[in-house]
Write a protein that holds these residues in place. Structure first.
Motif, PDB file in Angstrom:
ATOM      1  N   GLY A  67      34.492 -33.787  -4.933  1.00 48.62           N
ATOM      2  CA  GLY A  67      33.435 -34.702  -5.828  1.00 48.62           C
ATOM      3  C   GLY A  67      32.742 -35.344  -5.058  1.00 48.62           C
ATOM      4  O   GLY A  67      32.609 -35.217  -3.572  1.00 48.62           O
ATOM      5  N   TYR A  68      32.169 -36.424  -5.298  1.00 46.09           N
ATOM      6  CA  TYR A  68      31.314 -37.505  -4.581  1.00 46.09           C
ATOM      7  C   TYR A  68      32.277 -38.423  -4.016  1.00 46.09           C
ATOM      8  O   TYR A  68      33.030 -38.928  -4.498  1.00 46.09           O
ATOM      9  CB  TYR A  68      30.362 -38.199  -5.592  1.00 46.09           C
ATOM     10  N   PHE A  69      32.119 -38.266  -2.632  1.00 44.33           N
ATOM     11  CA  PHE A  69      33.139 -38.851  -1.832  1.00 44.33           C
ATOM     12  C   PHE A  69      33.357 -40.377  -2.075  1.00 44.33           C
ATOM     13  O   PHE A  69      34.215 -40.891  -2.308  1.00 44.33           O
ATOM     14  CB  PHE A  69      32.735 -38.712  -0.309  1.00 44.33           C
ATOM     15  N   THR A  70      31.926 -41.087  -2.099  1.00 47.64           N
ATOM     16  CA  THR A  70      32.004 -42.697  -2.292  1.00 47.64           C
ATOM     17  C   THR A  70      32.394 -42.773  -3.505  1.00 47.64           C
ATOM     18  O   THR A  70      33.219 -44.027  -3.808  1.00 47.64           O
ATOM     19  CB  THR A  70      30.714 -43.026  -1.868  1.00 47.64           C
ATOM     20  N   ALA A  71      32.052 -42.061  -4.763  1.00 49.37           N
ATOM     21  CA  ALA A  71      32.607 -42.459  -5.935  1.00 49.37           C
ATOM     22  C   ALA A  71      34.167 -42.472  -6.120  1.00 49.37           C
ATOM     23  O   ALA A  71      34.857 -43.048  -6.607  1.00 49.37           O
ATOM     24  CB  ALA A  71      31.756 -41.376  -7.014  1.00 49.37           C
TER      25      ALA A  71
END
Length: 217
Positions: A67-71
């Protein structure tokens, strides 16, 4: 057993709570990527609406990607902090596994897809057997051309992005897992005897290949 499910693998935040036959879910989809701002707010609302206290939670399940790494890091940090403060187990859930679980029962394989960069997709293949979701092919980073000839039902943000090319999507098609699905998937792993070390848990990451080396489609 009371299980909290946390998903921040996509642009939006989803929390789900399973308490026996009672289930409750809260989603924040008004603004994308507001995870760090909204996750604690959603949790407080969830506790108030269910009449439970954090100390009543027995297990936390958290999606770790792809998924979105930072999220993903926001959700994982929240889940780790809560698990450590309560002294309860934390278990990881693969985003693709949870997405496949949300697919309807069909007489064909299910391929869960999460969009990566350009025409790359995080993909894994599953089979629905008597209500259970069995993984047939491990998660991999594939190009659209490697996926579109598959005779399967496609789910996930990658399927939505390439809807015209893939065509076989359920309606509605989930883009990312719900908090309830993450909770159910985590509970299933936990009851089967699987365990994770919270200290070592990190977002699931697969490096994109060198595009110049692999060429264009």
């Amino acid at each position: 057993m009371i299980v909290l499910g946390v998903d921040t693998s996509g642009p939006y935040t989803s929390l789900g709570l399973i308490d026996g036959s009672n289930k409750k879910e809260l989603n924040y989809r008004e603004r994308p990527f507001a995870h760090s701002e909204m996750i604690n707010v959603l949790f407080e609302i969830l506790m108030k609406q269910t009449g439970l206290s954090p100390s009543s939670i027995d297990l936390i399940a958290v999606s770790v990607g792809p998924g979105y790494f930072t999220a993903l890091r926001v959700g994982l940090s929240f889940a780790k902090a809560l698990a450590f403060s309560l002294g309860i187990p934390l278990i990881s859930v693969n985003t693709l596994d949870a997405l496949a679980r949300q697919a309807p029962d069909v007489d064909m394989p299910v391929i869960a897809l999460v969009e990566a960069q350009k025409d790359f997709l995080y993909a894994a293949k599953y089979r629905k057997v008597k209500g259970e979701t069995m993984r047939e092919r491990e998660p991999a980073l594939l190009r659209l051309r490697e996926v579109r000839e598959e005779k399967a039902l496609f789910v996930g943000s990658g399927a939505i992005k390439f809807r015209d090319e893939l065509q076989r999507l359920p309606e509605p098609c989930p883009d990312f897992p719900s908090g309830l699905t993450v909770a159910a998937s985590g509970l299933e792993r936990f009851l089967s005897g699987e365990r994770d070390d919270p200290v070592k848990l990190e977002p699931f990451y697969m490096k994109l290949p060198d595009i110049k080396k692999h060429g264009r489609p």
